[in-house]
Design an enzyme around this catalytic site. Structure first.
Site, PDB file in Angstrom:
ATOM      1  N   GLU A 133      -1.409  12.465   2.114  1.00 51.13           N
ATOM      2  CA  GLU A 133      -0.208  13.239   1.823  1.00 51.13           C
ATOM      3  C   GLU A 133      -0.322  13.797   0.405  1.00 51.13           C
ATOM      4  O   GLU A 133      -0.672  13.056  -0.496  1.00 51.13           O
ATOM      5  CB  GLU A 133       1.054  12.377   1.926  1.00 51.13           C
ATOM      6  CG  GLU A 133       2.304  13.235   1.781  1.00 51.13           C
ATOM      7  CD  GLU A 133       3.607  12.434   1.975  1.00 51.13           C
ATOM      8  OE1 GLU A 133       3.558  11.210   2.173  1.00 51.13           O
ATOM      9  OE2 GLU A 133       4.650  13.068   1.916  1.00 51.13           O
ATOM     10  N   GLY A 143       3.101   5.282  -6.054  1.00 50.33           N
ATOM     11  CA  GLY A 143       3.464   3.893  -5.759  1.00 50.33           C
ATOM     12  C   GLY A 143       2.782   3.367  -4.509  1.00 50.33           C
ATOM     13  O   GLY A 143       2.150   2.319  -4.520  1.00 50.33           O
ATOM     14  N   ALA A 144       2.905   4.095  -3.420  1.00 50.07           N
ATOM     15  CA  ALA A 144       2.378   3.618  -2.152  1.00 50.07           C
ATOM     16  C   ALA A 144       2.433   4.749  -1.132  1.00 50.07           C
ATOM     17  O   ALA A 144       3.005   5.808  -1.407  1.00 50.07           O
ATOM     18  CB  ALA A 144       3.202   2.441  -1.646  1.00 50.07           C
ATOM     19  N   MET A 145       1.848   4.494   0.052  1.00 45.98           N
ATOM     20  CA  MET A 145       1.787   5.538   1.072  1.00 45.98           C
ATOM     21  C   MET A 145       1.973   4.945   2.461  1.00 45.98           C
ATOM     22  O   MET A 145       1.353   3.959   2.822  1.00 45.98           O
ATOM     23  CB  MET A 145       0.439   6.273   0.953  1.00 45.98           C
ATOM     24  CG  MET A 145       0.239   7.354   1.989  1.00 45.98           C
ATOM     25  SD  MET A 145       1.448   8.698   1.808  1.00 45.98           S
ATOM     26  CE  MET A 145       1.586   9.225   3.512  1.00 45.98           C
ATOM     27  N   ASN A 149       1.090   5.547   5.538  1.00 51.10           N
ATOM     28  CA  ASN A 149       0.200   5.826   6.678  1.00 51.10           C
ATOM     29  C   ASN A 149       0.540   4.937   7.873  1.00 51.10           C
ATOM     30  O   ASN A 149       0.784   3.755   7.723  1.00 51.10           O
ATOM     31  CB  ASN A 149      -1.246   5.548   6.281  1.00 51.10           C
ATOM     32  CG  ASN A 149      -1.576   6.081   4.915  1.00 51.10           C
ATOM     33  OD1 ASN A 149      -1.508   7.268   4.688  1.00 51.10           O
ATOM     34  ND2 ASN A 149      -1.883   5.187   3.986  1.00 51.10           N
ATOM     35  N   HIS A 179      10.593   0.553   1.535  1.00 47.19           N
ATOM     36  CA  HIS A 179      10.561   2.016   1.637  1.00 47.19           C
ATOM     37  C   HIS A 179       9.425   2.469   2.567  1.00 47.19           C
ATOM     38  O   HIS A 179       9.646   3.248   3.494  1.00 47.19           O
ATOM     39  CB  HIS A 179      10.396   2.616   0.230  1.00 47.19           C
ATOM     40  CG  HIS A 179      10.335   4.103   0.199  1.00 47.19           C
ATOM     41  ND1 HIS A 179      11.434   4.879  -0.075  1.00 47.19           N
ATOM     42  CD2 HIS A 179       9.314   4.972   0.414  1.00 47.19           C
ATOM     43  CE1 HIS A 179      11.088   6.154  -0.023  1.00 47.19           C
ATOM     44  NE2 HIS A 179       9.797   6.235   0.276  1.00 47.19           N
ATOM     45  N   GLU A 180       8.226   1.968   2.307  1.00 48.63           N
ATOM     46  CA  GLU A 180       7.087   2.421   3.121  1.00 48.63           C
ATOM     47  C   GLU A 180       7.254   1.953   4.569  1.00 48.63           C
ATOM     48  O   GLU A 180       6.943   2.687   5.501  1.00 48.63           O
ATOM     49  CB  GLU A 180       5.755   1.935   2.543  1.00 48.63           C
ATOM     50  CG  GLU A 180       5.510   2.286   1.077  1.00 48.63           C
ATOM     51  CD  GLU A 180       5.725   3.744   0.737  1.00 48.63           C
ATOM     52  OE1 GLU A 180       5.559   4.608   1.606  1.00 48.63           O
ATOM     53  OE2 GLU A 180       6.080   4.029  -0.435  1.00 48.63           O
ATOM     54  N   HIS A 206       9.652   4.138   6.447  1.00 47.86           N
ATOM     55  CA  HIS A 206       9.076   5.443   6.819  1.00 47.86           C
ATOM     56  C   HIS A 206       8.540   5.430   8.252  1.00 47.86           C
ATOM     57  O   HIS A 206       8.365   6.484   8.848  1.00 47.86           O
ATOM     58  CB  HIS A 206       7.926   5.812   5.884  1.00 47.86           C
ATOM     59  CG  HIS A 206       8.329   6.646   4.700  1.00 47.86           C
ATOM     60  ND1 HIS A 206       9.166   7.730   4.792  1.00 47.86           N
ATOM     61  CD2 HIS A 206       7.969   6.583   3.386  1.00 47.86           C
ATOM     62  CE1 HIS A 206       9.310   8.284   3.597  1.00 47.86           C
ATOM     63  NE2 HIS A 206       8.607   7.613   2.725  1.00 47.86           N
TER      64      HIS A 206
HETATM   65  N1  B3K Z   1       5.069   9.612   0.845  1.00 47.67           N
HETATM   66  C1  B3K Z   1       4.383   9.035  -0.288  1.00 47.67           C
HETATM   67  C2  B3K Z   1       4.245   9.966  -1.437  1.00 47.67           C
HETATM   68  C3  B3K Z   1       3.127  10.912  -1.312  1.00 47.67           C
HETATM   69  C4  B3K Z   1       2.956  11.683  -2.592  1.00 47.67           C
HETATM   70  C5  B3K Z   1       1.974  12.781  -2.480  1.00 47.67           C
HETATM   71  N2  B3K Z   1       1.744  13.406  -3.758  1.00 47.67           N
HETATM   72  C6  B3K Z   1       5.036   7.777  -0.753  1.00 47.67           C
HETATM   73  C7  B3K Z   1       6.466   7.640  -0.421  1.00 47.67           C
HETATM   74  O1  B3K Z   1       7.310   8.407  -0.796  1.00 47.67           O
HETATM   75  O2  B3K Z   1       6.779   6.731   0.284  1.00 47.67           O
HETATM   76 ZN    ZN Z   2       8.725   7.854   0.684  1.00 49.97          ZN
END
Ligand code: B3K
Ligand code: ZN
Length: 865
Positions: A131, A268-270, A272, A304-305, A308
């Site tokens: 992302e 911070g984190a992603m 996926n 948060h992750e 998502h």
């Molecule tokens: N969705 C990712 C952030 C991606 C940032 C790209 N530059 C983390 C988050 O908001 O949960």
């Molecule tokens: Zn997010």
């Protein structure tokens, strides 16, 4: 003439209004990775067909950057096409008007990838960040969120652990050290949610059974030696999974959920799918290495992750302009979760403090943009406080406006209607309209207009009727000179002169530029408590007396507004002393001291209220009143207020500190964190009186990182602590995350005039690592946050930062662009400082080869002049 922003003149600008569905659909993606640091081979087989929803002719454009194309086949036949800088075009006359298979083989160099986007290496481990547009650095693909496909992945390498999204299908390890794994993700997803990890990792494991009975294997993957620091993250994950079932009815949907901790990570984190990748700073924690703030942040980011998975993954964004659809909603959800886990009032106070410090600051400067922007040059520059934090405020307002029940119904409808789709803000608002029958077209302005509305209030009382007149006005922002009235829910309660509640909270919905509201049948003139719980992201401009604020501070039933009364008293007092108006210090102390002494009041709340308004906040407060802020004067005024507070509490401090002494083992819960936060705040005051004696003793006795940092901060703020810094470094030298604190604190606490020198020296430290974003942020994030230090009159910090941003930009444009926001407040300062900053921004922008990321940011900031 309408105002324009620099991106409008940039040929690379992407526009929301240009959105078109993609020419083709991708039904399945099969990827094979043969890992090697400098020559990783990626074979992709895409099963595609023309998109019936897209008008022909169906030329196929695939994104691709920094890829060496080895071969390209269409339905098995080789094609001889040459990619350009940004991708590959397959002419329509070569493409069948029916399903087809496209195969590519490319080569990439993960070890050379310092931008940390796409496939890269961190301490010998392979990992990805896709992302927003990193997948195009892995293979040729329609790298846009509305193209959703089923992915299966084969990884071949030498690492013992090979991970990707979805469920594991097979895995083998040969005697020759060669390993292979197959993964299959049954859920269609956009490419930005793809992930791969390979390395010598160990797992901290647990299990979760969903409410419908699915058994899920949970694992947090870390480097050998870090596995004893995963318990808190795992506990947070399990609580998040349960909470999302209970509160939003959302269950997890795979047999496995993996989290990986990585040291080199841009944010911070992603999230996926099934394979969250985290900055190790937001996973690893033990009482010895992490502070209460770290524990709280880990809990929030893990949640948060995880959240998502539904708000972002199952329902994703149609295009990147809709980013707030997933981010604003997911931030709101993680705020709710943290409030439920801890204290709602304390959480709200902290969230609003952050909103004001980051988002209001952004909204009042040259980088202001709507929650849903209309154009961008580099999308990574729009992962901002406005999209995230203001985006969350919009959801909170919607919930207040429609009520809790309708909110729950609308969310259920959102999940059932849009599951598996890429949605828009229009889709989001429509579920609320369908559930409530309300017309939300005016509310929608919050998404398209930038800027923080100002709310002015006047009142009158006659014959038992109390009348409030509310007026709204939003100042212009770049590209948007004229604003229209917004829907603003204003939560108001009324107090009697003795502090008792006369009228419970009522929501006044302001929709016009000016409107009046009445409360009838009152026996006395009430004291209004306005914007309870911070019911809207606005600046409340209301001249009011010290007595009234003191009454609210002492008695308001709304804890947020009690805090707010204390904060505004302190702010007014400091602004008054800085603008030469009569001193309000005594009145402030008279109101504040009893609250601090009140041992029945939540320590966390008392700690928050003890916190003086930040220097940046004061600079903005002065600028709002047309006064040019003088950073050195602000620093001194704040210090002298701190000294006065210490003196006023002198006799109480030893007793209060002793009462907070805790000999029980460290538990990272809200109650313990609150006691420690209050202890830290009082210790800092005590240091002003005893020359740092108590803090030095606290440092020596500390058995957890919260206590250590509290004591060290108190010492450094007092110009002491050099021996303690040395001891700290001696103990933690080998621990990257802990050493970031060591770098950060020295700069954050540097006295004015010393910040440039200290930061410069630290960049020469053997442990300073330009390639590690955490370390770079520890130094330069801290420098920017030290207001008086950064704005040193000779511009030394401006030059230092610009030099290092230029260096970093050649390696990691995303992080360089992010940290350049240190300059975003430049139009507030005096002509000399403005000229110095403008010179640095101009120097950056004139540098050949500047990244798209940094050039967009600097261009937007310069346009303010
Ligand atoms: N969705 C990712 C952030 C991606 C940032 C790209 N530059 C983390 C988050 O908001 O949960
Ligand atoms: Zn997010």
């Amino acid at each position: 003439m309408t105002a324009t922003t620099p991106s409008e003149h940039d040929p690379r600008t992407v526009w929301l209004s240009d959105y078109r569905p993609f020419s083709h659909l991708v039904d399945r993606v099969e990827l094979t990775f043969r890992l090697s640091p400098l020559r990783t081979k990626v074979a992709a087989r895409l099963h595609m067909r023309p998109n019936p929803a897209a008008p022909g002719p169906h030329v196929l454009r695939l994104d691709g950057e920094e890829l060496r194309l080895i071969s390209l086949k269409l339905d098995g036949a080789l094609l001889d096409l040459t990619p350009d800088e940004t991708g590959l075009t397959i002419p329509g006359d070569l493409l069948p008007d029916a399903p087809f298979t496209l195969e590519t083989l490319v080569e990439i160099d993960p070890a050379e990838n310092t931008a940390l986007e796409g496939l890269y290496m961190s301490n010998g481990m392979y990992c990805t960040q896709c992302e927003a547009q990193g997948f195009r650095k892995i293979t040729f693909y329609p790298d846009r969120p509305d193209v959703m496909a089923r992915f299966s992945v084969v990884i071949e390498g030498e690492a013992p652990v090979l991970l990707s999204n979805g469920n594991p299908v097979a895995g083998t390890a040969g005697a020759d050290g060669q390993t292979r794994a197959e993964w299959d993700d049954p859920w269609p997803k956009p490419a930005y949610l793809f992930a791969l990890v390979a390395g010598d990792l160990v797992a901290h494991r647990d299990r979760f059974t969903t409410k419908s009975g699915r058994d899920v294997d949970l694992a947090i993957w870390v480097r050998q030696g870090d596995q004893d620091r995963c318990a808190w993250a795992m506990d947070s994950l399990i609580r998040s999974m349960k909470w999302d079932e209970e509160v939003y009815g959302r269950e997890y949907d795979l047999d496995i959920f993996n989290i990986v901790a990585v040291d080199d990570f841009n944010m911070g984190a992603m999230e996926n799918k099934g394979l969250n990748i985290f900055n190790s700073k937001f996973v690893l924690a033990s009482p010895e290495t992490a502070t209460d703030d770290d524990f709280a942040r880990i809990e929030a980011i893990i949640a948060h992750e995880y959240f998502h998975n539904w708000t972002g993954n199952r329902i994703t964004c149609r295009d990147w302009f809709q980013l707030c659809l997933k981010e604003g909603l997911t931030v709101f959800r993680d705020q709710q979760f943290s409030g439920d886990m801890r204290s709602h009032a304390v959480k709200r106070i902290e969230d609003v403090a952050l909103l004001r410090a980051r988002q209001f600051r952004e909204d009042q400067g040259p980088l202001a943009h709507p929650v849903r922007p209309e154009s961008f040059v580099e999308i990574n520059n729009f992962y901002t406080a406005t999209v995230y934090e203001k985006g969350a405020e919009l959801i909170r307002m919607l919930k207040v406006l429609v009520g809790d029940q309708a909110y729950a119904k609308a969310l259920d409808l959102y999940f059932s209607r849009h599951d598996g789709h890429a949605a828009t803000i229009e889709d989001w608002l429509r579920v609320f309209e369908d559930v409530t029958g309300q017309d939300l077209s005016q509310f929608k302005r919050w998404y398209s207009e930038a800027g923080t509305p100002r709310l002015q209030v006047s009142d009158s009382f006659e014959n038992g009727t109390y009348r409030l007149v509310l007026r709204q006005h939003t100042p212009p922002t770049p590209g948007q000179p004229v604003k229209s009235p917004k829907v603003i829910p204003v939560a108001v309660g009324l107090l009697a002169q003795d502090g008792s509640e006369l009228h419970p909270t009522r929501i006044l919905t302001l929709t016009e530029a000016e409107q009046s509201f009445e409360f009838t049948g009152l026996n006395e003139r009430p004291v209004p408590s306005i914007l309870r719980g911070f019911s809207a992201p606005v600046v409340l401009e209301r001249e009011t007396s010290v007595t009234e604020r003191a009454l609210l501070l002492a008695h308001d039933s709304d804890l947020f507004n009690r805090y707010e009364a204390g904060r505004s008293l302190a702010r007014e007092m400091l602004v008054a002393s800085l603008s030469g108006r009569p001193d309000l210090q005594e009145a402030w102390l008279d109101a504040l001291v009893p609250v601090i002494r009140d041992v029945d009041l939540d320590p966390a709340f008392r700690a928050l209220i003890l916190r003086l308004p930040g220097e940046d906040d004061l600079a903005q407060a002065l600028a709002d009143r047309g006064i040019t802020p003088d950073p050195a004067a602000i620093y001194l005024a704040r210090r002298s207020a701190g000294d006065a507070l210490a003196a006023a509490l002198a006799r109480d401090l030893p007793g209060l500190l002793a009462g907070l002494q805790d000999n029980r083992p460290f538990v990272p819960d809200a109650a313990g964190a609150g006691r420690r936060a209050l202890h830290a705040a009082l210790l800092a005051l005590q240091s002003r009186l005893d020359g740092g004696q108590a803090a030095a003793a606290a440092f020596a006795a500390a058995d957890n990182m919260s206590a250590t940092i509290a004591a060290l901060t108190a010492l450094l703020d007092n110009g002491q602590g050099q021996a303690e810094l040395t001891a700290f470094a001696g103990k933690w030298q080998a621990d990257r995350n802990v050493m970031d604190k060591w770098f950060m604190l020295q700069i954050a606490c540097a006295a004015p005039g010393k910040a440039a020198e200290i930061a410069d020296a630290l960049t020469g430290n053997a442990d300073f690592d330009l390639k590690n974003p955490n370390r770079f942020r520890a130094v330069f994030g801290a420098l920017a946050a030290n207001h008086a230090g950064f704005h040193q009159a000779d511009g030394a910090c401006y030059r230092l930062l610009a030099d290092w941003l230029l260096r970093l930009d050649t390696l990691n444009p995303q992080t360089a662009a992010r940290i350049s926001t240190a300059f975003e407040t430049w139009p507030r300062y005096d002509a000399a400082r403005q000229a110095l900053i403008r010179a640095e921004l101009t120097r950056i922008s004139a540098t050949p080869g500047l990244s798209r990321d940094l050039s967009e940011m600097v261009g937007r900031m310069l346009a303010a002049g």
